[in-house]
Structures are given as C-alpha cells and as structure tokens.
Design a protein around this motif. Sequence first.
Motif, PDB file in Angstrom:
ATOM      1  N   PHE A 100       3.163   6.569  -2.477  1.00  0.00           N
ATOM      2  CA  PHE A 100       4.270   7.150  -3.030  1.00  0.00           C
ATOM      3  C   PHE A 100       4.376   7.330  -4.630  1.00  0.00           C
ATOM      4  O   PHE A 100       4.638   8.255  -4.956  1.00  0.00           O
ATOM      5  CB  PHE A 100       5.541   6.592  -2.517  1.00  0.00           C
ATOM      6  CG  PHE A 100       6.080   6.599  -1.165  1.00  0.00           C
ATOM      7  CD1 PHE A 100       6.513   7.787  -0.908  1.00  0.00           C
ATOM      8  CD2 PHE A 100       6.012   5.657  -0.146  1.00  0.00           C
ATOM      9  CE1 PHE A 100       6.911   8.289   0.398  1.00  0.00           C
ATOM     10  CE2 PHE A 100       6.249   6.185   0.928  1.00  0.00           C
ATOM     11  CZ  PHE A 100       6.798   7.313   1.311  1.00  0.00           C
ATOM     12  N   VAL A 101       3.794   6.230  -5.253  1.00  0.00           N
ATOM     13  CA  VAL A 101       3.851   6.307  -6.892  1.00  0.00           C
ATOM     14  C   VAL A 101       2.710   7.342  -7.191  1.00  0.00           C
ATOM     15  O   VAL A 101       3.066   8.167  -8.029  1.00  0.00           O
ATOM     16  CB  VAL A 101       3.449   5.099  -7.356  1.00  0.00           C
ATOM     17  CG1 VAL A 101       3.068   5.136  -8.863  1.00  0.00           C
ATOM     18  CG2 VAL A 101       4.562   4.049  -7.266  1.00  0.00           C
ATOM     19  N   TRP A 102       1.573   7.325  -6.514  1.00  0.00           N
ATOM     20  CA  TRP A 102       0.605   8.333  -6.939  1.00  0.00           C
ATOM     21  C   TRP A 102       0.936   9.529  -6.542  1.00  0.00           C
ATOM     22  O   TRP A 102       0.586  10.764  -7.525  1.00  0.00           O
ATOM     23  CB  TRP A 102      -0.842   7.855  -6.287  1.00  0.00           C
ATOM     24  CG  TRP A 102      -1.981   8.762  -6.649  1.00  0.00           C
ATOM     25  CD1 TRP A 102      -2.613   8.517  -7.485  1.00  0.00           C
ATOM     26  CD2 TRP A 102      -2.404  10.038  -6.092  1.00  0.00           C
ATOM     27  NE1 TRP A 102      -3.565   9.435  -7.727  1.00  0.00           N
ATOM     28  CE2 TRP A 102      -3.410  10.414  -6.663  1.00  0.00           C
ATOM     29  CE3 TRP A 102      -1.957  10.829  -5.027  1.00  0.00           C
ATOM     30  CZ2 TRP A 102      -4.327  11.684  -6.541  1.00  0.00           C
ATOM     31  CZ3 TRP A 102      -2.812  11.872  -4.769  1.00  0.00           C
ATOM     32  CH2 TRP A 102      -3.776  12.248  -5.482  1.00  0.00           C
ATOM     33  N   THR A 103       1.361   9.889  -5.287  1.00  0.00           N
ATOM     34  CA  THR A 103       1.804  11.460  -5.079  1.00  0.00           C
ATOM     35  C   THR A 103       2.806  11.792  -5.594  1.00  0.00           C
ATOM     36  O   THR A 103       2.807  13.038  -6.098  1.00  0.00           O
ATOM     37  CB  THR A 103       2.148  11.534  -3.433  1.00  0.00           C
ATOM     38  OG1 THR A 103       3.277  10.585  -3.165  1.00  0.00           O
ATOM     39  CG2 THR A 103       1.144  11.157  -2.586  1.00  0.00           C
ATOM     40  N   ASN A 104       3.970  11.174  -6.173  1.00  0.00           N
ATOM     41  CA  ASN A 104       4.936  11.643  -7.019  1.00  0.00           C
ATOM     42  C   ASN A 104       4.471  11.801  -8.454  1.00  0.00           C
ATOM     43  O   ASN A 104       4.946  12.816  -9.227  1.00  0.00           O
ATOM     44  CB  ASN A 104       6.122  10.464  -7.107  1.00  0.00           C
ATOM     45  CG  ASN A 104       7.160  10.732  -7.770  1.00  0.00           C
ATOM     46  OD1 ASN A 104       7.894  11.817  -7.469  1.00  0.00           O
ATOM     47  ND2 ASN A 104       7.457  10.090  -8.704  1.00  0.00           N
TER      48      ASN A 104
ATOM     49  N   VAL B 127       1.908  10.512   4.908  1.00  0.00           N
ATOM     50  CA  VAL B 127       2.621  10.376   3.497  1.00  0.00           C
ATOM     51  C   VAL B 127       1.931  11.103   2.677  1.00  0.00           C
ATOM     52  O   VAL B 127       2.170  12.188   1.766  1.00  0.00           O
ATOM     53  CB  VAL B 127       3.069   9.011   2.970  1.00  0.00           C
ATOM     54  CG1 VAL B 127       3.625   9.019   1.880  1.00  0.00           C
ATOM     55  CG2 VAL B 127       4.065   8.321   3.992  1.00  0.00           C
ATOM     56  N   PHE B 128       0.715  10.867   2.573  1.00  0.00           N
ATOM     57  CA  PHE B 128      -0.478  11.428   1.609  1.00  0.00           C
ATOM     58  C   PHE B 128      -0.549  12.947   1.681  1.00  0.00           C
ATOM     59  O   PHE B 128      -0.547  13.544   0.783  1.00  0.00           O
ATOM     60  CB  PHE B 128      -1.767  10.837   1.751  1.00  0.00           C
ATOM     61  CG  PHE B 128      -2.943  11.117   0.801  1.00  0.00           C
ATOM     62  CD1 PHE B 128      -2.821  10.825  -0.499  1.00  0.00           C
ATOM     63  CD2 PHE B 128      -3.821  12.077   1.392  1.00  0.00           C
ATOM     64  CE1 PHE B 128      -3.717  10.790  -1.243  1.00  0.00           C
ATOM     65  CE2 PHE B 128      -4.865  12.560   0.235  1.00  0.00           C
ATOM     66  CZ  PHE B 128      -4.881  11.986  -0.910  1.00  0.00           C
TER      67      PHE B 128
ATOM     68  N   LEU C 297       0.700  -1.349  -0.113  1.00  0.00           N
ATOM     69  CA  LEU C 297      -0.004  -0.229   0.226  1.00  0.00           C
ATOM     70  C   LEU C 297       0.705   1.276  -0.035  1.00  0.00           C
ATOM     71  O   LEU C 297       0.378   2.057  -0.804  1.00  0.00           O
ATOM     72  CB  LEU C 297      -0.899   0.120   1.261  1.00  0.00           C
ATOM     73  CG  LEU C 297      -1.942  -1.050   1.107  1.00  0.00           C
ATOM     74  CD1 LEU C 297      -2.778  -0.968   2.506  1.00  0.00           C
ATOM     75  CD2 LEU C 297      -2.997  -0.855   0.025  1.00  0.00           C
ATOM     76  N   THR C 298       1.877   1.318   0.596  1.00  0.00           N
ATOM     77  CA  THR C 298       2.713   2.508   0.946  1.00  0.00           C
ATOM     78  C   THR C 298       3.317   2.798  -0.647  1.00  0.00           C
ATOM     79  O   THR C 298       3.464   3.790  -0.850  1.00  0.00           O
ATOM     80  CB  THR C 298       3.983   2.168   1.921  1.00  0.00           C
ATOM     81  OG1 THR C 298       3.241   1.707   3.161  1.00  0.00           O
ATOM     82  CG2 THR C 298       4.914   3.272   2.180  1.00  0.00           C
TER      83      THR C 298
ATOM     84  N   ARG D 292      -2.274   2.256  13.251  1.00  0.00           N
ATOM     85  CA  ARG D 292      -1.003   3.142  13.312  1.00  0.00           C
ATOM     86  C   ARG D 292      -0.593   3.371  11.917  1.00  0.00           C
ATOM     87  O   ARG D 292      -0.088   4.258  11.621  1.00  0.00           O
ATOM     88  CB  ARG D 292       0.109   2.529  14.205  1.00  0.00           C
ATOM     89  CG  ARG D 292      -0.433   2.334  15.767  1.00  0.00           C
ATOM     90  CD  ARG D 292       0.640   1.549  16.471  1.00  0.00           C
ATOM     91  NE  ARG D 292       0.152   1.347  17.973  1.00  0.00           N
ATOM     92  CZ  ARG D 292       0.628   2.525  18.677  1.00  0.00           C
ATOM     93  NH1 ARG D 292       1.360   3.354  18.472  1.00  0.00           N
ATOM     94  NH2 ARG D 292       0.302   2.343  19.969  1.00  0.00           N
ATOM     95  N   GLU D 293      -0.491   2.059  11.104  1.00  0.00           N
ATOM     96  CA  GLU D 293       0.095   2.110   9.940  1.00  0.00           C
ATOM     97  C   GLU D 293      -0.845   2.874   8.733  1.00  0.00           C
ATOM     98  O   GLU D 293      -0.154   3.481   8.107  1.00  0.00           O
ATOM     99  CB  GLU D 293       0.255   0.662   9.190  1.00  0.00           C
ATOM    100  CG  GLU D 293       1.275  -0.389   9.954  1.00  0.00           C
ATOM    101  CD  GLU D 293       2.697   0.477   9.919  1.00  0.00           C
ATOM    102  OE1 GLU D 293       3.078   0.274   8.712  1.00  0.00           O
ATOM    103  OE2 GLU D 293       3.095   1.063  10.756  1.00  0.00           O
TER     104      GLU D 293
END
Length: 276
Positions: A72-76, A156-157, A67-68, A148-149
Amino acid sequence: MESFLGFFEELTTLQKLAWVIGCLSFFWILEGYYTFSKKSYKKWRHALSNAAFMGFTMLINVVFGILTVGVFVWTNQQEFGLLYLFELPVILELLIALLVLDFIAQYGVHYLLHKVPAMWRLHIIHHSDKNVDVTTGTRHHPLDFVLRETFALLAVFITGMPVAFYLFYRILSVLFTYWTHANIQLPAKLDKALSYVIVTPTLHKFHHHREMPWTDTNFGNMFSIWDRFFGTFLYDDPSKIVYGVDIADHLDDQHVGVQLGIPFNKSVRSKKASTM
C-alpha cells in the motif's frame, strides 16, 4: 462515504478478532435452528479440530499484514494501479476494487487450487471435512492460505486501491466465508434467487460434495457472477450432497496432523472425474 470507509481504517486488531468470533458465533447459533444437514457428529470436537487451522491462518496474517502495508505504501507513493488512471465516484471505485479482489483473490486462486495438481494437494484439507459447518470456513492448509493471501496482494498491486477498500473487503470476506459454509438452509426459492448475484449457503454446499464433477464448481466466495460467466456454476438437488472428498475419505478428517500430511500422503490418489 469517506467517513464510512475511514471506520475500517481505524479498526483495531481486537475489533477485527471480535468480528471473526462474532460471525462464527452468530452462524453457529443459526445452525441449531435452520439446519441444512441433520447428520449427527461431535460438533465441539469438530470445531476444535478446525480451530487449529484457524490458528495457523492468524499467524500467517501477521506476516502478510507487514507485506500488505509495504504494498500500500509503494502503490500510494508511485500512484500505481488501475484506479489512478481515471476519476470515478468513490462508490464505483469501491465496487471495482471489490470485484477485482473477489475475482483474483477468491475465484481465481480457488480455481487454480483445484486445477493445478500441486496446489490441489494443499487444498484437499479444506474438502476432506465430512461435516461441513461454519468452522469449515477456517479450515485451510497453511500453504493454501499463503497462496490466497499472495493473490490478494496481487489484486491490491493491480488496482492501487486505498487501504480502506481492502479492509472493507476483508470484513465482508470473513462474513461470506462463514455464511457460505454454515450448516444452515434458507428457503429454497430465496437461496436460488440470491444465488444469481451472491454465493449462498446451499450454492456453496455443492462445491463440498465428495465427488467430481460437482467438486469443481461454484468457486466464488462473494459474487456468483464469475461462476456463471466462466461456466463453473452449478445448482442441483441439495439432497444429493455428501460431504468430504472421495480420494481422502479413508483418512481421519479431524486429526490435524493427518490432515497436514495430506499433500505428501501417497495413499491420497489423484483427482478423477466421476458422473453424478
């Protein structure tokens, strides 16, 4: 700075596991020399019980790792997040990312785990340990860890931080988790001085006291500034600390099955405030 952060992007799963084991081992050894609580208990049995919870978190990490990557791929690709709104030196961007992660994925979710009744039922397992030591840092109900995760992904988002920032945070978070739970005692003046900025072993021990109101203080993981800012900071006489949680003290704190059943155990009553 880029090469330093790049190092964390290149870490293998084996290296990350070695870091976890190394931190655990280091503080385990220190506990034998700079002991905070000298209460006698079966240390290895206690460690094996808490290791079972660590196994659950490692499995969950595999799922959230996927998921992480997606986040990261999407936000980038979309250039989405606060850090895309302005240009700052890398060191300042890293500091902002660490502060946001520590606030949302540590202080924020930890506060909610204590204040939202359904979430607190999951979190009791972490507090029910009657012999807090370095292995207690691994002791979380699987659904507690999922929450928590999830909050970490939210941070991050919001920020749109590079993956290197996140991985650096994860490495630091592991260190602080074992440092704050370790059964070690710093010189009193040093511990109190450090507690103005970071969470120290003694500072976090107040959070593991068995009764309110101390149970609902010192929610921070790395930085103590959040507790100071929001009025949840506490520093008192460490000799008063008694581990566990009063509403679940009648249960076997080292029986994994019993502990996993706490959220559904009707003999575990609601949390009530008490005076110190």
